[in-house]
Design an enzyme around this catalytic site. Structure first.
Site, PDB file in Angstrom:
ATOM      1  N   ARG A 140      -2.656  48.184  32.003  1.00 46.13           N
ATOM      2  CA  ARG A 140      -2.149  48.717  30.747  1.00 46.13           C
ATOM      3  C   ARG A 140      -1.212  47.655  30.165  1.00 46.13           C
ATOM      4  O   ARG A 140      -0.496  46.976  30.904  1.00 46.13           O
ATOM      5  CB  ARG A 140      -1.376  50.031  30.954  1.00 46.13           C
ATOM      6  CG  ARG A 140      -2.267  51.247  31.179  1.00 46.13           C
ATOM      7  CD  ARG A 140      -3.033  51.664  29.916  1.00 46.13           C
ATOM      8  NE  ARG A 140      -3.919  52.800  30.117  1.00 46.13           N
ATOM      9  CZ  ARG A 140      -5.219  52.727  30.414  1.00 46.13           C
ATOM     10  NH1 ARG A 140      -5.820  51.562  30.569  1.00 46.13           N
ATOM     11  NH2 ARG A 140      -5.940  53.823  30.548  1.00 46.13           N
ATOM     12  N   GLU A 199      -1.222  48.757  21.418  1.00 47.08           N
ATOM     13  CA  GLU A 199      -2.575  48.754  20.857  1.00 47.08           C
ATOM     14  C   GLU A 199      -2.660  49.904  19.836  1.00 47.08           C
ATOM     15  O   GLU A 199      -2.087  50.965  20.087  1.00 47.08           O
ATOM     16  CB  GLU A 199      -3.608  49.009  21.978  1.00 47.08           C
ATOM     17  CG  GLU A 199      -3.699  47.880  22.978  1.00 47.08           C
ATOM     18  CD  GLU A 199      -4.560  48.259  24.209  1.00 47.08           C
ATOM     19  OE1 GLU A 199      -5.278  49.261  24.144  1.00 47.08           O
ATOM     20  OE2 GLU A 199      -4.474  47.548  25.211  1.00 47.08           O
ATOM     21  N   HIS A 203      -9.294  45.487  25.122  1.00 49.88           N
ATOM     22  CA  HIS A 203      -9.264  46.620  26.064  1.00 49.88           C
ATOM     23  C   HIS A 203     -10.690  47.112  26.329  1.00 49.88           C
ATOM     24  O   HIS A 203     -11.015  48.285  26.126  1.00 49.88           O
ATOM     25  CB  HIS A 203      -8.372  47.749  25.530  1.00 49.88           C
ATOM     26  CG  HIS A 203      -8.027  48.787  26.558  1.00 49.88           C
ATOM     27  ND1 HIS A 203      -6.918  49.609  26.459  1.00 49.88           N
ATOM     28  CD2 HIS A 203      -8.645  49.158  27.717  1.00 49.88           C
ATOM     29  CE1 HIS A 203      -6.884  50.431  27.496  1.00 49.88           C
ATOM     30  NE2 HIS A 203      -7.929  50.183  28.276  1.00 49.88           N
TER      31      HIS A 203
HETATM   32  N1  LIG Z   1      -8.731  47.560  30.969  1.00 54.15           N
HETATM   33  C1  LIG Z   1      -9.508  48.583  31.228  1.00 54.15           C
HETATM   34  O1  LIG Z   1     -10.521  48.776  30.571  1.00 54.15           O
HETATM   35  C2  LIG Z   1      -9.180  49.512  32.355  1.00 54.15           C
HETATM   36  C3  LIG Z   1     -10.222  50.205  32.968  1.00 54.15           C
HETATM   37  C4  LIG Z   1      -9.917  51.055  34.033  1.00 54.15           C
HETATM   38  C5  LIG Z   1      -8.605  51.220  34.447  1.00 54.15           C
HETATM   39  N2  LIG Z   1      -7.608  50.536  33.824  1.00 54.15           N
HETATM   40  C6  LIG Z   1      -6.212  50.672  34.287  1.00 54.15           C
HETATM   41  O2  LIG Z   1      -6.170  50.210  35.634  1.00 54.15           O
HETATM   42  C7  LIG Z   1      -5.336  51.093  36.376  1.00 54.15           C
HETATM   43  C8  LIG Z   1      -5.726  51.035  37.843  1.00 54.15           C
HETATM   44  O3  LIG Z   1      -7.006  51.601  38.037  1.00 54.15           O
HETATM   45  P1  LIG Z   1      -7.502  52.068  39.511  1.00 54.15           P
HETATM   46  O4  LIG Z   1      -8.800  52.716  39.335  1.00 54.15           O
HETATM   47  O5  LIG Z   1      -7.393  50.958  40.463  1.00 54.15           O
HETATM   48  O6  LIG Z   1      -6.399  53.155  39.803  1.00 54.15           O
HETATM   49  P2  LIG Z   1      -6.004  53.744  41.229  1.00 54.15           P
HETATM   50  O7  LIG Z   1      -5.153  54.929  40.938  1.00 54.15           O
HETATM   51  O8  LIG Z   1      -7.189  53.888  42.092  1.00 54.15           O
HETATM   52  O9  LIG Z   1      -5.087  52.592  41.853  1.00 54.15           O
HETATM   53  C9  LIG Z   1      -3.826  52.242  41.354  1.00 54.15           C
HETATM   54  C10 LIG Z   1      -3.026  51.672  42.517  1.00 54.15           C
HETATM   55  O10 LIG Z   1      -1.778  51.185  42.005  1.00 54.15           O
HETATM   56  C11 LIG Z   1      -0.797  51.476  42.991  1.00 54.15           C
HETATM   57  N3  LIG Z   1       0.558  51.413  42.455  1.00 54.15           N
HETATM   58  C12 LIG Z   1       1.286  52.411  41.888  1.00 54.15           C
HETATM   59  N4  LIG Z   1       2.509  51.935  41.561  1.00 54.15           N
HETATM   60  C13 LIG Z   1       2.543  50.627  41.907  1.00 54.15           C
HETATM   61  C14 LIG Z   1       3.533  49.597  41.807  1.00 54.15           C
HETATM   62  N5  LIG Z   1       4.743  49.829  41.299  1.00 54.15           N
HETATM   63  N6  LIG Z   1       3.211  48.362  42.276  1.00 54.15           N
HETATM   64  C15 LIG Z   1       1.992  48.106  42.813  1.00 54.15           C
HETATM   65  N7  LIG Z   1       1.026  49.054  42.953  1.00 54.15           N
HETATM   66  C16 LIG Z   1       1.298  50.297  42.475  1.00 54.15           C
HETATM   67  C17 LIG Z   1      -1.191  52.843  43.518  1.00 54.15           C
HETATM   68  O11 LIG Z   1      -0.608  53.104  44.780  1.00 54.15           O
HETATM   69  C18 LIG Z   1      -2.703  52.735  43.587  1.00 54.15           C
HETATM   70  O12 LIG Z   1      -3.148  52.302  44.857  1.00 54.15           O
HETATM   71  C19 LIG Z   1      -5.542  52.457  35.708  1.00 54.15           C
HETATM   72  O13 LIG Z   1      -4.455  53.314  35.923  1.00 54.15           O
HETATM   73  C20 LIG Z   1      -5.714  52.110  34.263  1.00 54.15           C
HETATM   74  O14 LIG Z   1      -4.487  52.165  33.611  1.00 54.15           O
HETATM   75  C21 LIG Z   1      -7.873  49.700  32.796  1.00 54.15           C
HETATM   76  O1  LIG Z   2      -8.341  53.798  31.971  1.00 54.84           O
HETATM   77  C1  LIG Z   2      -9.498  53.478  31.726  1.00 54.84           C
HETATM   78  O2  LIG Z   2     -10.465  53.990  32.297  1.00 54.84           O
HETATM   79  C2  LIG Z   2      -9.796  52.389  30.742  1.00 54.84           C
HETATM   80  O3  LIG Z   2      -8.619  51.846  30.235  1.00 54.84           O
HETATM   81  C3  LIG Z   2     -10.778  52.797  29.707  1.00 54.84           C
HETATM   82  O4  LIG Z   2     -11.896  51.949  29.832  1.00 54.84           O
HETATM   83  C4  LIG Z   2     -10.234  52.686  28.339  1.00 54.84           C
HETATM   84  O5  LIG Z   2     -11.236  52.877  27.403  1.00 54.84           O
HETATM   85  P1  LIG Z   2     -11.113  53.953  26.237  1.00 54.84           P
HETATM   86  O6  LIG Z   2     -10.895  55.255  26.863  1.00 54.84           O
HETATM   87  O7  LIG Z   2      -9.902  53.619  25.416  1.00 54.84           O
HETATM   88  O8  LIG Z   2     -12.375  53.810  25.508  1.00 54.84           O
END
Ligand SMILES: NC(=O)c1ccc[n+]([C@@H]2O[C@H](COP(=O)([O-])OP(=O)(O)OC[C@H]3O[C@@H](n4cnc5c(N)ncnc54)[C@H](O)[C@@H]3O)[C@@H](O)[C@H]2O)c1
Ligand SMILES: O=C(O)[C@H](O)[C@H](O)COP(=O)(O)O
Length: 373
Positions: free
Chosen positions: A209, A239, A256
């Protein structure tokens, strides 16, 4: 049953027609008045679901977000109103891993890095971070893992604290949720103080994020003449009104979309469909595998000469992040950030390509490629 869903949720009609009529809305601009009759609300990450959005609704039974991140949902409020809630954990984890791998290969080409000599710090080792670690280890790249939550709960988890990771890593990739307060807060985890700990050329990747990195502090850091670090940003503070002053300093800038593979987005819809069917005690009539389009490339023959250096060539058949960087730089100031996301060109995951051959090296399935039956 009245279902209200974000217009950018693929296959939502095909999955949810079974439960009632599906009404689509613009997720960024949805209003309380539009949702007053909703029984089921399906959102993506751009809609803040809270007391204000639901103020006119008295019927809501279920809220689902077809995303991994949940920082846009007031779960305490939903629980107080007895509204069931589900997210889609892991739905697009593979898509994000493929984005990070593509970014690493592009940076390695651009700066002639020997990736096998780099140490990559992964911050947040959940669905995405642990898959990424497995992929990097399959490529013989050393990783450091930072996850204080797992470190507290799992004996034997090989945790490196964030300060040490900042000091030792050559590349850092962020995969935490956005947490605004408390001991594990991640908002501005990378800020002026922690940026100062990094090696001068430590590269940064953020596909978690935007606010996990203080964008103003990053701009200050990058605009200091003596510093040159490679940077990949998929996510940005505020964003869609991102800090465009960062763009000249960022090697790969995207809107994103790290999780926006066809499979990643559609899996999110399917996961909500499954939760809804369970809640409504209805049978599952649809399956994602039957609804996905046939990929443009289905099979690839691997010869006995295939080795680690060839992996990027296969990966690039499916995805090259430079396409998305070029799109953002071309269209951000005209059509804008949300248009880039809405009009995202199709992208298939590694698993869509079936590999044939007498001997398939282990690292290929470890990266997510599938083997022909
Ligand atoms: N850019 C994108 O399109 C996109 C897509 C999917 C997810 N995301 C983001 O990625 C994040 C992670 O996804 P995920 O599926 O791995 O989630 P997840 O919940 O499986 O894993 C997140 C991990 O972060 C750890 N964590 C929490 N606080 C922390 C800290 N202070 N320092 C280090 N680690 C910490 C948690 O213990 C957990 O293991 C989501 O929450 C979302 O915001 C972005
Ligand atoms: O958290 C997620 O899964 C991702 O950030 C996700 O891909 C964001 O995409 P959106 O929901 O904004 O289309």
């Amino acid at each position: 049953m009245r279902i209200f869903a974000d217009e950018n949720m693929p296959l939502v009609q095909q999955f949810f027609n079974q439960f009632g009529d599906v009404n689509l809305f613009n997720g960024r601009h949805v209003s309380a008045a539009q949702l007053q009759d909703a029984d089921i609300l399906l959102v993506r990450s751009v809609s803040n679901v809270n007391a204000q959005l639901l103020q006119h609704n008295t019927k809501l039974r279920f809220v689902g977000t077809a995303t991994i991140g949940m920082d846009h949902i007031d779960q305490t409020y939903l629980a107080a109103r007895n509204v069931a809630f589900a997210s889609a954990p892991g739905c697009n984890a593979q898509s994000v891993v493929e984005y990070v791998l593509s970014s690493l290969w592009c940076l390695a080409d651009k700066y002639q890095w020997p990736l096998a000599e780099k140490t990559i710090g992964i911050v947040g080792v959940g669905n995405i971070g642990s898959r990424l670690a497995q992929a990097l280890q399959a490529l013989n790249i050393r990783v450091l893992l930072c996850d204080p939550v797992r470190a507290r709960n799992e004996i034997g988890f090989n945790h490196t604290d964030f300060t040490t990771l900042c000091q030792q890593a050559d590349i850092i990739s962020f995969h935490t949720p956005l947490i605004s307060s408390g001991n594990d807060a991640t908002k501005h985890l990378l800020n002026a103080d922690t940026l100062a700990l990094l090696k001068p050329d430590c590269a940064l990747i953020n596909a978690s994020r935007g606010a996990v990195i203080d964008n103003q502090a990053l701009l200050q850091d990058l605009s200091r003449a003596a510093k040159r670090r490679a940077v990949v940003l998929d996510v940005w503070e505020q964003e869609p009104d991102i800090l465009t002053a960062l763009l000249p300093y960022v090697d790969i800038a995207t809107a994103h979309i790290a999780g926006h593979s066809i499979e990643g987005k559609a899996r999110g819809t399917e996961m909500l469909y499954q939760r809804c069917a369970a809640l409504l005690q209805q049978p599952l009539q649809q399956q994602l595998q039957q609804l996905l389009p046939v990929p443009a490339m289905e099979k690839l023959q691997i010869s006995a000469n295939f080795g680690l250096p060839d992996v990027q060539n296969i990966a690039r058949l499916l995805y090259d992040v430079r396409r998305d960087d070029a799109l953002l730089r071309h269209y951000l100031h005209g059509k804008g950030f949300d248009w880039l996301r809405k009009s995202y060109p199709p992208r298939r995951e590694f698993s869509s390509l079936q590999l044939c051959g007498k001997v398939i090296p282990d690292f290929l399935p470890q990266l997510g490629f599938s083997l022909a039956q």
